[in-house]
Design an enzyme around this catalytic site. Structure first.
Site, PDB file in Angstrom:
ATOM      1  N   SER A 219       0.905  -1.201   0.040  1.00  0.00           N
ATOM      2  CA  SER A 219       0.094   0.054  -0.070  1.00  0.00           C
ATOM      3  C   SER A 219       0.986   1.075   0.185  1.00  0.00           C
ATOM      4  O   SER A 219       2.003   1.225   0.597  1.00  0.00           O
ATOM      5  CB  SER A 219      -0.707  -0.040   1.256  1.00  0.00           C
ATOM      6  OG  SER A 219      -1.420   1.249   1.548  1.00  0.00           O
TER       7      SER A 219
ATOM      8  N   LYS B 225     -14.321  -2.327   3.802  1.00  0.00           N
ATOM      9  CA  LYS B 225     -15.233  -1.138   3.327  1.00  0.00           C
ATOM     10  C   LYS B 225     -16.760  -1.172   3.541  1.00  0.00           C
ATOM     11  O   LYS B 225     -17.247  -0.488   3.971  1.00  0.00           O
ATOM     12  CB  LYS B 225     -14.789  -0.725   1.753  1.00  0.00           C
ATOM     13  CG  LYS B 225     -13.537  -0.114   1.832  1.00  0.00           C
ATOM     14  CD  LYS B 225     -13.493   0.249   0.163  1.00  0.00           C
ATOM     15  CE  LYS B 225     -12.249   1.217  -0.114  1.00  0.00           C
ATOM     16  NZ  LYS B 225     -12.327   1.659  -1.435  1.00  0.00           N
TER      17      LYS B 225
ATOM     18  N   ASP C  25     -13.213   7.946  -1.757  1.00  0.00           N
ATOM     19  CA  ASP C  25     -12.542   7.489  -2.774  1.00  0.00           C
ATOM     20  C   ASP C  25     -13.076   8.443  -4.130  1.00  0.00           C
ATOM     21  O   ASP C  25     -12.040   8.829  -4.908  1.00  0.00           O
ATOM     22  CB  ASP C  25     -13.277   6.168  -3.186  1.00  0.00           C
ATOM     23  CG  ASP C  25     -12.630   5.069  -2.391  1.00  0.00           C
ATOM     24  OD1 ASP C  25     -11.607   5.220  -1.654  1.00  0.00           O
ATOM     25  OD2 ASP C  25     -13.464   4.021  -2.078  1.00  0.00           O
TER      26      ASP C  25
ATOM     27  N   ALA D 267     -15.743  -2.078 -14.916  1.00  0.00           N
ATOM     28  CA  ALA D 267     -16.845  -1.853 -13.895  1.00  0.00           C
ATOM     29  C   ALA D 267     -16.678  -2.753 -12.718  1.00  0.00           C
ATOM     30  O   ALA D 267     -17.474  -3.253 -12.055  1.00  0.00           O
ATOM     31  CB  ALA D 267     -18.243  -2.616 -14.544  1.00  0.00           C
TER      32      ALA D 267
HETATM   33  P1  NAP Z   1     -11.657  -4.439  -9.690  1.00  0.00           P
HETATM   34  O1  NAP Z   1     -12.738  -4.362  -8.755  1.00  0.00           O
HETATM   35  O2  NAP Z   1     -10.917  -5.704  -9.802  1.00  0.00           O
HETATM   36  O3  NAP Z   1     -12.358  -4.292 -11.120  1.00  0.00           O
HETATM   37  C1  NAP Z   1     -11.368  -4.323 -12.324  1.00  0.00           C
HETATM   38  C2  NAP Z   1     -12.238  -4.114 -13.565  1.00  0.00           C
HETATM   39  O4  NAP Z   1     -11.350  -4.497 -14.602  1.00  0.00           O
HETATM   40  C3  NAP Z   1     -13.267  -5.241 -13.843  1.00  0.00           C
HETATM   41  O5  NAP Z   1     -14.326  -4.426 -14.332  1.00  0.00           O
HETATM   42  C4  NAP Z   1     -12.749  -6.212 -14.788  1.00  0.00           C
HETATM   43  O6  NAP Z   1     -13.575  -6.658 -15.618  1.00  0.00           O
HETATM   44  C5  NAP Z   1     -11.934  -5.391 -15.570  1.00  0.00           C
HETATM   45  N1  NAP Z   1     -10.652  -6.135 -15.904  1.00  0.00           N
HETATM   46  C6  NAP Z   1      -9.619  -6.648 -15.264  1.00  0.00           C
HETATM   47  N2  NAP Z   1      -8.760  -7.404 -16.144  1.00  0.00           N
HETATM   48  C7  NAP Z   1      -9.403  -7.183 -17.380  1.00  0.00           C
HETATM   49  C8  NAP Z   1      -8.708  -7.518 -18.643  1.00  0.00           C
HETATM   50  N3  NAP Z   1      -7.747  -8.371 -18.999  1.00  0.00           N
HETATM   51  N4  NAP Z   1      -9.488  -7.118 -19.771  1.00  0.00           N
HETATM   52  C9  NAP Z   1     -10.796  -6.350 -19.555  1.00  0.00           C
HETATM   53  N5  NAP Z   1     -10.965  -5.973 -18.333  1.00  0.00           N
HETATM   54  C10 NAP Z   1     -10.480  -6.388 -17.289  1.00  0.00           C
HETATM   55  O7  NAP Z   1     -10.747  -3.133  -9.476  1.00  0.00           O
HETATM   56  P2  NAP Z   1     -10.940  -1.661  -8.986  1.00  0.00           P
HETATM   57  O8  NAP Z   1     -10.816  -1.946  -7.437  1.00  0.00           O
HETATM   58  O9  NAP Z   1     -12.409  -1.311  -9.442  1.00  0.00           O
HETATM   59  O10 NAP Z   1      -9.745  -1.014  -9.478  1.00  0.00           O
HETATM   60  C11 NAP Z   1      -9.705  -0.501 -11.131  1.00  0.00           C
HETATM   61  C12 NAP Z   1      -8.306   0.109 -11.157  1.00  0.00           C
HETATM   62  O11 NAP Z   1      -8.295   1.453 -10.644  1.00  0.00           O
HETATM   63  C13 NAP Z   1      -7.068  -0.664 -10.791  1.00  0.00           C
HETATM   64  O12 NAP Z   1      -6.131  -0.376 -11.785  1.00  0.00           O
HETATM   65  C14 NAP Z   1      -6.629  -0.169  -9.546  1.00  0.00           C
HETATM   66  O13 NAP Z   1      -5.305  -0.015  -9.401  1.00  0.00           O
HETATM   67  C15 NAP Z   1      -6.944   1.396  -9.779  1.00  0.00           C
HETATM   68  N6  NAP Z   1      -7.289   2.146  -8.661  1.00  0.00           N
HETATM   69  C16 NAP Z   1      -6.779   3.442  -8.398  1.00  0.00           C
HETATM   70  C17 NAP Z   1      -6.838   4.310  -7.267  1.00  0.00           C
HETATM   71  C18 NAP Z   1      -6.203   5.510  -7.068  1.00  0.00           C
HETATM   72  O14 NAP Z   1      -6.091   6.079  -6.081  1.00  0.00           O
HETATM   73  N7  NAP Z   1      -5.562   6.057  -8.274  1.00  0.00           N
HETATM   74  C19 NAP Z   1      -7.602   3.806  -6.161  1.00  0.00           C
HETATM   75  C20 NAP Z   1      -8.243   2.434  -6.505  1.00  0.00           C
HETATM   76  C21 NAP Z   1      -8.021   1.576  -7.796  1.00  0.00           C
HETATM   77  P3  NAP Z   1     -14.508  -8.037 -15.212  1.00  0.00           P
HETATM   78  O15 NAP Z   1     -15.757  -7.229 -14.500  1.00  0.00           O
HETATM   79  O16 NAP Z   1     -15.088  -8.452 -16.489  1.00  0.00           O
HETATM   80  O17 NAP Z   1     -13.726  -8.996 -14.332  1.00  0.00           O
END
Ligand code: NAP
Length: 271
Positions: free
Chosen positions: A3, A54, A90, A115
């Site tokens: 983290s 959460k 968030d 999503a």
């Molecule tokens: P999550 O709940 O695991 O969701 C991931 C999403 O990406 C799902 O919709 C998934 O599709 C899709 N996905 C994963 N692998 C894929 C692939 N190979 N091809 C196409 N789609 C794919 O993740 P999250 O927590 O929402 O986080 C999403 C992103 O935001 C991550 O990269 C994370 O590091 C980033 N993030 C950034 C911050 C920040 O502060 N900047 C904070 C939190 C998260 P499916 O539904 O089909 O599985």
């Protein structure tokens, strides 16, 4: 558990000259009650949470703020006189970083790729903030459909005007949806350091209008191929670092119970 939060909060707290320590603690699923007891007994000011905590934290809270209610999830807890108060910074963190980059979601057409948990939070926030149209595209379209249904279910309560729709992740769908958006936002882990998969075909970015803004929630690497491609094609871009900082600033404002000059602090920390 990896983290960046201790480093990020450290930067914000240093900037404020606040004498607080921010540490990471691993709490297993089901271990929240025990952690809360020790945090209250130990005089902890507050804590941030990751999934699944959460949602699991909610029964332990005395009060919950509007955003946390809206998203059904809490990422920040303040402890006051032994009582727990829940917040969610968030989406606010992303909105702050967007506004610091000159992008206001009001009346905008936004395409979100992915999503998952974050997508669901930010899509709801954008809808409540007056976005004109939100399109969510995902490998599993049903998950994008669920987010649209959630927005529809709160439409009257929050006076939401946004048109919402969803689709799959096929290149033709990506191309046709990119054509008419003001912001294209990657909320998938595609291209993130340590993740094997990446966008194989970025030609959908060619369909964007010249002034479309392109953002990625990923901050490692600093510039994903998605962002690199967009920048090479003349688009203004933003990575996820500002969102991380924005969340931390908003959470520290809660911990310190102090109104901060959020924009000034953001500029100082992000540089
Ligand atoms: P999550 O709940 O695991 O969701 C991931 C999403 O990406 C799902 O919709 C998934 O599709 C899709 N996905 C994963 N692998 C894929 C692939 N190979 N091809 C196409 N789609 C794919 O993740 P999250 O927590 O929402 O986080 C999403 C992103 O935001 C991550 O990269 C994370 O590091 C980033 N993030 C950034 C911050 C920040 O502060 N900047 C904070 C939190 C998260 P499916 O539904 O089909 O599985």
């Amino acid at each position: 558990m990896h983290s960046k939060s201790p480093i990020v909060h450290g930067k914000v707290l240093d900037e404020l000259g606040a004498k607080y320590e921010y540490d990471k603690v691993q709490v297993k699923k089901g271990g929240l009650e025990e952690y809360i007891k020790s945090a209250v007994a130990g005089g902890v000011t507050g804590f941030n949470l990751t999934m699944p905590h959460k949602v699991d934290i909610i029964p332990f809270l005395k009060e919950i703020d509007e955003d946390a209610k809206l998203f059904g999830a809490v990422n920040t807890v303040k402890i006051n006189d032994g009582e727990l108060y829940g917040y969610n910074t968030d989406a606010g963190g992303l909105v702050l970083s967007l506004s610091m980059n000159g992008f206001d979601v009001k009346d905008k057409n936004i395409v979100i790729l992915g999503a998952g948990g974050v997508s669901s939070t930010i899509a709801v926030k954008f809808a409540v903030m007056g976005a004109k149209r939100i399109v969510i595209l995902n490998r599993t379209p049903e998950k994008a459909e669920n987010i649209c249904s959630r927005i529809d279910s709160i439409r009257d309560e929050f006076d939401i005007m946004a048109e919402v729709s969803f689709g799959g992740f096929e290149i033709d769908t990506l191309k046709s949806c990119a054509g008419s958006c003001d912001m294209l936002l990657n909320a998938t882990p595609l291209g993130m350091t340590g993740v094997d998969s990446d966008y194989e075909d970025l030609s959908f970015i060619d369909c964007l209008s010249n002034d479309a803004f392109v953002a990625d929630l990923i901050y490692s690497p600093e510039k994903t191929k998605f962002l690199e491609y967009a920048e090479e094609h003349g688009h203004k871009i933003m990575n996820g670092y500002g969102m991380l900082i924005g969340q931390a600033i908003l959470a520290d404002e809660i911990y310190l119970s102090q109104k901060l000059d959020v924009s000034e602090l953001y500029t100082k920390v992000v540089g």
